[in-house]
Write a protein that holds these residues in place. Sequence first.
Motif, PDB file in Angstrom:
ATOM      1  N   VAL A  71       0.874  -1.068   0.075  1.00 21.49           N
ATOM      2  CA  VAL A  71       0.019   0.188  -0.070  1.00 21.49           C
ATOM      3  C   VAL A  71       0.945   1.338   0.012  1.00 21.49           C
ATOM      4  CG1 VAL A  71      -1.702   1.244   1.155  1.00 21.49           C
ATOM      5  CG2 VAL A  71      -1.741  -1.081   0.994  1.00 21.49           C
ATOM      6  N   SER A  72       1.853   1.226   0.972  1.00 23.87           N
ATOM      7  CA  SER A  72       2.816   2.258   0.910  1.00 23.87           C
ATOM      8  C   SER A  72       3.411   2.617  -0.398  1.00 23.87           C
ATOM      9  CB  SER A  72       3.842   2.348   2.094  1.00 23.87           C
ATOM     10  OG  SER A  72       4.719   1.165   1.802  1.00 23.87           O
ATOM     11  N   ASN A  73       3.952   1.714  -0.982  1.00 23.23           N
ATOM     12  CA  ASN A  73       4.632   1.625  -2.260  1.00 23.23           C
ATOM     13  C   ASN A  73       3.606   2.315  -3.413  1.00 23.23           C
ATOM     14  OD1 ASN A  73       7.149   1.039  -1.725  1.00 23.23           O
ATOM     15  ND2 ASN A  73       6.909  -1.250  -2.478  1.00 23.23           N
ATOM     16  N   ARG A  74       2.426   1.813  -3.379  1.00 25.30           N
ATOM     17  CA  ARG A  74       1.525   2.484  -4.353  1.00 25.30           C
ATOM     18  C   ARG A  74       1.190   4.016  -4.123  1.00 25.30           C
ATOM     19  NH1 ARG A  74      -4.101  -0.989  -4.309  1.00 25.30           N
ATOM     20  NH2 ARG A  74      -4.416   0.301  -6.089  1.00 25.30           N
ATOM     21  N   LEU A  75       1.009   4.307  -2.580  1.00 30.18           N
ATOM     22  CA  LEU A  75       1.018   5.580  -2.552  1.00 30.18           C
ATOM     23  C   LEU A  75       1.915   6.502  -2.900  1.00 30.18           C
ATOM     24  CD1 LEU A  75      -0.764   7.689  -1.007  1.00 30.18           C
ATOM     25  CD2 LEU A  75       0.397   6.998   1.144  1.00 30.18           C
ATOM     26  N   GLY A  76       3.261   5.797  -2.623  1.00 33.48           N
ATOM     27  CA  GLY A  76       4.524   6.547  -3.129  1.00 33.48           C
ATOM     28  C   GLY A  76       4.589   6.788  -4.764  1.00 33.48           C
ATOM     29  N   LYS A  77       4.056   5.524  -5.381  1.00 34.59           N
ATOM     30  CA  LYS A  77       4.031   5.783  -6.633  1.00 34.59           C
ATOM     31  C   LYS A  77       3.020   6.847  -7.280  1.00 34.59           C
ATOM     32  CE  LYS A  77       2.650   3.132 -10.835  1.00 34.59           C
ATOM     33  NZ  LYS A  77       1.246   3.796 -11.021  1.00 34.59           N
ATOM     34  N   LYS A  78       2.013   6.595  -6.664  1.00 38.78           N
ATOM     35  CA  LYS A  78       0.807   7.886  -7.098  1.00 38.78           C
ATOM     36  C   LYS A  78       1.238   9.210  -6.910  1.00 38.78           C
ATOM     37  CE  LYS A  78      -3.097   9.093  -8.252  1.00 38.78           C
ATOM     38  NZ  LYS A  78      -3.693   9.410  -9.605  1.00 38.78           N
ATOM     39  N   THR A  79       1.936   9.459  -5.739  1.00 39.99           N
ATOM     40  CA  THR A  79       2.213  10.683  -5.167  1.00 39.99           C
ATOM     41  C   THR A  79       3.402  11.177  -6.010  1.00 39.99           C
ATOM     42  OG1 THR A  79       1.688  10.351  -2.918  1.00 39.99           O
ATOM     43  CG2 THR A  79       3.173  12.058  -3.238  1.00 39.99           C
ATOM     44  N   TRP A  80       4.445  10.431  -6.189  1.00 42.03           N
ATOM     45  CA  TRP A  80       5.782  10.999  -6.701  1.00 42.03           C
ATOM     46  C   TRP A  80       5.401  11.262  -8.371  1.00 42.03           C
ATOM     47  CZ3 TRP A  80       6.688  12.926  -2.985  1.00 42.03           C
ATOM     48  CH2 TRP A  80       6.807  12.395  -1.596  1.00 42.03           C
ATOM     49  N   TRP A  81       4.927  10.162  -9.009  1.00 44.80           N
ATOM     50  CA  TRP A  81       4.801  10.154 -10.510  1.00 44.80           C
ATOM     51  C   TRP A  81       3.697  11.451 -10.779  1.00 44.80           C
ATOM     52  CZ3 TRP A  81       4.184   5.152 -13.619  1.00 44.80           C
ATOM     53  CH2 TRP A  81       5.352   4.395 -13.558  1.00 44.80           C
ATOM     54  N   GLY A  82       2.714  11.557 -10.006  1.00 48.66           N
ATOM     55  CA  GLY A  82       1.435  12.563 -10.153  1.00 48.66           C
ATOM     56  C   GLY A  82       1.942  13.888  -9.756  1.00 48.66           C
ATOM     57  N   LEU A  83       3.008  14.089  -9.056  1.00 45.19           N
ATOM     58  CA  LEU A  83       3.341  15.414  -8.378  1.00 45.19           C
ATOM     59  C   LEU A  83       3.804  16.437  -9.583  1.00 45.19           C
ATOM     60  CD1 LEU A  83       3.052  16.634  -5.995  1.00 45.19           C
ATOM     61  CD2 LEU A  83       5.517  16.194  -5.112  1.00 45.19           C
ATOM     62  N   THR A  84       3.074  17.068 -10.422  1.00 40.10           N
ATOM     63  CA  THR A  84       3.569  17.802 -11.564  1.00 40.10           C
ATOM     64  C   THR A  84       3.004  19.152 -11.741  1.00 40.10           C
ATOM     65  OG1 THR A  84       1.790  16.840 -13.143  1.00 40.10           O
ATOM     66  CG2 THR A  84       3.994  15.638 -13.033  1.00 40.10           C
ATOM     67  N   GLY A  85       2.100  19.540 -11.059  1.00 38.10           N
ATOM     68  CA  GLY A  85       1.624  20.915 -11.315  1.00 38.10           C
ATOM     69  C   GLY A  85       0.472  21.348 -10.511  1.00 38.10           C
ATOM     70  N   GLU A  86      -0.359  22.164 -10.680  1.00 34.06           N
ATOM     71  CA  GLU A  86      -1.273  22.846  -9.473  1.00 34.06           C
ATOM     72  C   GLU A  86      -2.354  21.946  -9.046  1.00 34.06           C
ATOM     73  OE1 GLU A  86      -3.147  25.872  -7.149  1.00 34.06           O
ATOM     74  OE2 GLU A  86      -1.235  25.754  -8.353  1.00 34.06           O
ATOM     75  N   PHE A  87      -2.867  21.015  -9.974  1.00 30.15           N
ATOM     76  CA  PHE A  87      -3.995  20.177  -9.508  1.00 30.15           C
ATOM     77  C   PHE A  87      -3.598  19.136  -8.290  1.00 30.15           C
ATOM     78  CE2 PHE A  87      -6.206  16.000 -10.076  1.00 30.15           C
ATOM     79  CZ  PHE A  87      -7.450  16.356  -9.495  1.00 30.15           C
ATOM     80  N   ALA A  88      -2.201  18.550  -8.542  1.00 28.88           N
ATOM     81  CA  ALA A  88      -1.532  17.645  -7.593  1.00 28.88           C
ATOM     82  C   ALA A  88      -1.166  18.482  -6.366  1.00 28.88           C
ATOM     83  CB  ALA A  88      -0.307  16.988  -8.235  1.00 28.88           C
ATOM     84  N   ASP A  89      -0.763  19.470  -6.452  1.00 24.69           N
ATOM     85  CA  ASP A  89      -0.452  20.370  -5.417  1.00 24.69           C
ATOM     86  C   ASP A  89      -1.608  20.507  -4.437  1.00 24.69           C
ATOM     87  OD1 ASP A  89       2.194  20.214  -6.040  1.00 24.69           O
ATOM     88  OD2 ASP A  89       2.466  22.410  -6.722  1.00 24.69           O
ATOM     89  N   GLN A  90      -2.698  20.777  -5.124  1.00 23.49           N
ATOM     90  CA  GLN A  90      -3.879  21.181  -4.436  1.00 23.49           C
ATOM     91  C   GLN A  90      -4.450  19.926  -3.638  1.00 23.49           C
ATOM     92  OE1 GLN A  90      -5.329  24.105  -3.668  1.00 23.49           O
ATOM     93  NE2 GLN A  90      -3.800  25.250  -4.939  1.00 23.49           N
ATOM     94  N   ARG A  91      -4.307  18.634  -4.150  1.00 23.45           N
ATOM     95  CA  ARG A  91      -4.735  17.521  -3.411  1.00 23.45           C
ATOM     96  C   ARG A  91      -3.731  17.321  -2.293  1.00 23.45           C
ATOM     97  NH1 ARG A  91      -4.675  12.661  -5.448  1.00 23.45           N
ATOM     98  NH2 ARG A  91      -3.388  13.007  -7.181  1.00 23.45           N
ATOM     99  N   LEU A  92      -2.475  17.680  -2.474  1.00 18.71           N
ATOM    100  CA  LEU A  92      -1.542  17.146  -1.295  1.00 18.71           C
ATOM    101  C   LEU A  92      -1.826  18.394  -0.259  1.00 18.71           C
ATOM    102  CD1 LEU A  92       1.108  15.579  -0.743  1.00 18.71           C
ATOM    103  CD2 LEU A  92       2.345  17.270  -2.011  1.00 18.71           C
ATOM    104  N   ILE A  93      -1.868  19.380  -0.671  1.00 15.30           N
ATOM    105  CA  ILE A  93      -2.242  20.467   0.470  1.00 15.30           C
ATOM    106  C   ILE A  93      -3.492  20.013   1.189  1.00 15.30           C
ATOM    107  CG2 ILE A  93      -3.416  22.775   0.829  1.00 15.30           C
ATOM    108  CD1 ILE A  93      -1.360  23.558  -1.486  1.00 15.30           C
ATOM    109  N   LYS A  94      -4.594  19.361   0.531  1.00 14.10           N
ATOM    110  CA  LYS A  94      -5.851  18.957   1.597  1.00 14.10           C
ATOM    111  C   LYS A  94      -5.416  17.858   2.349  1.00 14.10           C
ATOM    112  CE  LYS A  94      -9.239  20.200  -2.108  1.00 14.10           C
ATOM    113  NZ  LYS A  94     -10.604  19.504  -2.801  1.00 14.10           N
ATOM    114  N   LEU A  95      -4.549  16.915   1.989  1.00 12.07           N
ATOM    115  CA  LEU A  95      -3.966  15.738   2.705  1.00 12.07           C
ATOM    116  C   LEU A  95      -3.381  16.351   4.094  1.00 12.07           C
ATOM    117  CD1 LEU A  95      -3.805  12.700   3.385  1.00 12.07           C
ATOM    118  CD2 LEU A  95      -1.861  12.773   1.799  1.00 12.07           C
ATOM    119  N   ILE A  96      -2.370  17.254   3.818  1.00 11.41           N
ATOM    120  CA  ILE A  96      -1.603  17.735   4.770  1.00 11.41           C
ATOM    121  C   ILE A  96      -2.384  18.561   5.745  1.00 11.41           C
ATOM    122  CG2 ILE A  96       0.237  19.348   5.259  1.00 11.41           C
ATOM    123  CD1 ILE A  96       1.716  18.602   2.439  1.00 11.41           C
ATOM    124  N   ASP A  97      -3.278  19.295   5.189  1.00 10.39           N
ATOM    125  CA  ASP A  97      -4.048  20.103   6.152  1.00 10.39           C
ATOM    126  C   ASP A  97      -4.924  19.181   7.178  1.00 10.39           C
ATOM    127  OD1 ASP A  97      -3.312  22.544   5.237  1.00 10.39           O
ATOM    128  OD2 ASP A  97      -5.177  22.841   3.793  1.00 10.39           O
TER     129      ASP A  97
END
Length: 409
Positions: free
Chosen positions: A348-374
């Motif tokens: 599960v953690s590896n899948r989460l890592g792949k999803k996060t790092w591969w998808g971290l390319t721009g504003e949309f991904a950043d906004q999803r990441l901000i929601k999670l961190i918040d």
Amino acid sequence: MSVLIAGAGPSGSRLAELLAIQGVNVILVDRLKSAEENCFSSAVVPINSIDDNLIPSTSVSSYWKSWQIFDPKGKSHQWNSDSNLGAVLDFAKLRKQLWRKAKAVGVEFLCGWTVRGVSSSRYFVDVELQGPNCELTKRRVLYVIDATGHNRLLIGPKQISFTSGRDILLEGSGVEWILQGNSHTSNKWNDRITFFLGSSWIKHGYGWIFPMSQDRLKVGFCSLPPSSHKNSWKMSNGIALKNLLKKFDLNALPVLDRHGGIIRSTLKRQEAHISGRIIGVGDTVSTANLLGGEGIRHALLSAEVLAPLLLAKLRISASSKVLSASSSKELINYQKQLNERLGWRWSVSNRLGKKTWWGLTGEFADQRLIKLIDALTLKASAEEISALLFDYRFERYGLKLLPYLFGWR
């Protein structure tokens, strides 16, 4: 006869010690001439790795009590604890300690040597070695252990086969500098480990600042992009690091060391762990976790799983005086037992890592990441962040992480 281990990193050194303690003749070969060479490793571990004696306390450079994350907008989020949550290791000290312990129990250590080739037969393996002065020699051993890390020099990438389902070999690179700070510059980073997440810091990766003893700082970036973006690895890591230093007024500090490294791991760990009389251990069999690039304690764990199984096999061979060509059930159980020790959360953690790092390319991904961190800022304690990122305890956050994992929001 002997067992030869190629690679004296954490897994190779620890395995050599465990085998030699039980009377096995062990030859430990490493291309490095000293423990101070090529010491790339962010080397952050949870406190239980120290308390359980998995990692020697003499290798600890500093302890930390808090998490700090700078989100894509540059906002700082902190989770604080009253007690130590983990340690930052001095990788050179860790390697020295592991080498010293291996030598103390009788391991034959060949520093500055490399394995040039192996020739496996039904009953043994012939190994060709090259020394630091280009001298050549051969050794005949019962088993060869490939502890060469992500290179997989002996068991080889061609041996990566997937017995069920589809697996992916992911690859990333990192760069890290050690800075000499002072009480003023290091105070902001003491007692905490700091991460920088979001494409505004770096695409397909993350950065970090970790405190060390004597006001030193580990500063680095790692990127794990899809294969189509791999050509820009080194440039993007280096640029991101220099920008980070400038932003926090650290660019004038003396640089004590510059180093870099590669991480390669499969998503589900389905690759073959044994090929004839060659056995993989540590990063060779994908024990570096992709979510945070963490590998040291998992590499040590793989050595502790393999050691008793290999000892049982060696005892059977010695008692029967017949060296079986096929792996006994003891060794067949190696991959299964290692998977059980790592647990289902690993995938599960590896899948989460792949999803996060591969998808971290721009504003949309950043906004999803901000929601999670918040969300984590509002509801999680420092201890719970440690359980989430070190022990992969996702259960409490399942309803929030699953939509994030599958890209639903």
